[in-house]
Design an enzyme around this catalytic site. Structure first.
Site, PDB file in Angstrom:
ATOM      1  N   LYS A  35      46.830  29.209  47.326  1.00 49.05           N
ATOM      2  CA  LYS A  35      45.379  29.131  47.681  1.00 49.05           C
ATOM      3  C   LYS A  35      44.397  29.827  46.643  1.00 49.05           C
ATOM      4  CE  LYS A  35      45.525  32.679  51.083  1.00 49.05           C
ATOM      5  NZ  LYS A  35      45.131  33.195  52.401  1.00 49.05           N
ATOM      6  N   ARG A 130      41.419  34.637  65.279  1.00 50.04           N
ATOM      7  CA  ARG A 130      40.791  34.062  64.046  1.00 50.04           C
ATOM      8  C   ARG A 130      40.747  32.631  64.245  1.00 50.04           C
ATOM      9  NH1 ARG A 130      42.089  35.940  58.034  1.00 50.04           N
ATOM     10  NH2 ARG A 130      44.258  34.715  58.550  1.00 50.04           N
ATOM     11  N   TYR A 255      24.079  53.305  33.203  1.00 48.87           N
ATOM     12  CA  TYR A 255      22.996  53.035  34.201  1.00 48.87           C
ATOM     13  C   TYR A 255      23.002  54.412  35.084  1.00 48.87           C
ATOM     14  CZ  TYR A 255      22.153  48.521  32.143  1.00 48.87           C
ATOM     15  OH  TYR A 255      21.662  47.514  31.441  1.00 48.87           O
ATOM     16  N   MET A 303      27.459  44.850  33.555  1.00 49.74           N
ATOM     17  CA  MET A 303      27.941  43.518  33.467  1.00 49.74           C
ATOM     18  C   MET A 303      28.948  43.132  32.532  1.00 49.74           C
ATOM     19  SD  MET A 303      25.680  40.183  33.147  1.00 49.74           S
ATOM     20  CE  MET A 303      24.796  40.043  34.466  1.00 49.74           C
TER      21      MET A 303
END
Length: 359
Positions: A35, A130, A255, A303
């Site tokens: 998957k 679930r 940053y 990024m």
């Protein structure tokens, strides 16, 4: 020249990990779970790597159809079943096994007019809450499946909530096994309970089929290391240093000035960031390897870049080789440092990352 960020996929490692999974459950057949694009490794690569599996398990109906186009002729299991009445004809067309986990799926199958019989896997909610029928409703669902002419064989499945945590007191594996045995007592058909954690830690619960997932790709679902089980990393993520800065105590990096040096340091800039799938929330201290030396990331993930401490590296330079995870730096170790799991890092590999196959 392309950006120096490359993911390598080791097909031989996929084969080796499947062989190990099967060896731990020698009397069981194996669904190899592919998957999410084979956990980020590529569906077609997964198909080739798991050629020795008895079947492939996945979620996506279009991916199942793609496997047939690629030439996979063994069984394919839809682990969540189907989602719309129009999907039922595709089950027959592509010869797919399907999980049945709810009343709505059961009703759609009852109303379908299939010309070809299919195999179904009736899911029990044994405590994870679930997917699946509760024990009180399980046998009634089984009898309804038996009455559907298009249903050929009925198998029985459940899923463990805490197989990777043998000491979990809330819902131990043994209790879910007990509930499953009680719900399926005297019902004819094959049974499947074992995911990767079960195969690794609870081999007695293997039953007729195992459903290994994460272990096939060289990682583990729990605190245990892949190495201790003999698993091999199938995905490695490599880059290079593209910039070098020399800083002194008091200088900040990145940053938000999130990292401040307490002594003179050499800082390297690596061509990899969160747009490539590196976890944005990875903190300073997350391990990386530069020119064979284990060091750490410092500052925030950007990024397209991360910054690393080159101080321990003898002769750092632009072009120095960086391993972000792989055979020499387990993906689980990086994931743990970042507060996540290896699954997420594998599945999050971005399309812009160049992929190269080895072995």
């Amino acid at each position: 020249m392309p950006r120096p960020l490359i993911a390598t996929i080791d097909i031989a490692a996929l084969r080796s990990n499947l062989a190990l999974a099967k060896a731990r459950a020698p009397h069981s057949k194996a669904w190899a779970v592919v998957k999410a694009n084979a956990y980020g490794h590529g569906l077609e690569r997964g198909m080739r790597g798991f050629a020795a599996a008895d079947g492939l398990g996945l979620i996506e109906l279009d991916a199942a159809a793609r496997l047939r186009e690629l030439g996979w002729n063994k069984r394919i299991l839809l682990l969540e079943g189907f989602f719309d009445a129009s999907d039922t004809k595709l089950l027959a067309e592509h010869r797919l096994d399907t999980v049945i986990h709810c009343e709505e799926q059961l009703l759609m199958l009852e109303q379908a007019k299939l010309r070809t019989q299919i195999d179904v896997h009736l899911k029990l909610n044994s405590g994870m809450n679930r997917l699946g029928f509760t024990p009180a409703r399980y046998r009634a669902a089984y009898e309804r499946l038996r009455a559907i002419p298009a249903v050929r064989h009925i198998s029985f499945v459940t899923h463990f909530a805490n197989a990777e945590d043998p000491d979990n007191p809330v819902l131990p594996v043994q209790e879910q096994v007990r509930r499953f045995k009680e719900a399926t007592r005297d019902l004819p058909g094959e049974k499947s309970l074992a995911n990767s954690a079960t195969d690794l830690l609870h081999p007695a619960a293997a039953a007729d089929w195992i459903r290994p997932g994460i272990m096939l790709y060289g990682a583990t679902p729990g605190a245990q290391s892949a190495e201790q089980f003999g698993l091999r990393a199938a995905m490695s993520l490599h880059s290079e240093i593209i910039g070098v800065q020399h800083i002194v105590a008091g200088d900040a990096v990145g940053y938000g000035s999130a990292f401040v040096a307490t002594a003179p340091m050499t800082i390297g800039v690596v061509a990899c960031g969160y747009a490539d799938g590196y976890p944005r929330h990875a903190p300073s201290g997350t391990p990386v390897i530069v020119d064979g030396v284990k060091t750490r990331m410092v500052g925030r993930v950007s990024m397209d870049m991360i910054t690393v401490d080159l101080t321990p590296v003898a002769k750092p330079r632009i072009g120095s080789k960086v391993t972000l995870w792989g055979a020499s730096l387990p993906i689980d170790e990086v994931a743990n440092a970042a507060g996540t799991v290896g699954y997420e890092l594998m599945c999050g590999l971005a399309p812009r990352v160049q992929i190269v196959e080895v072995n």
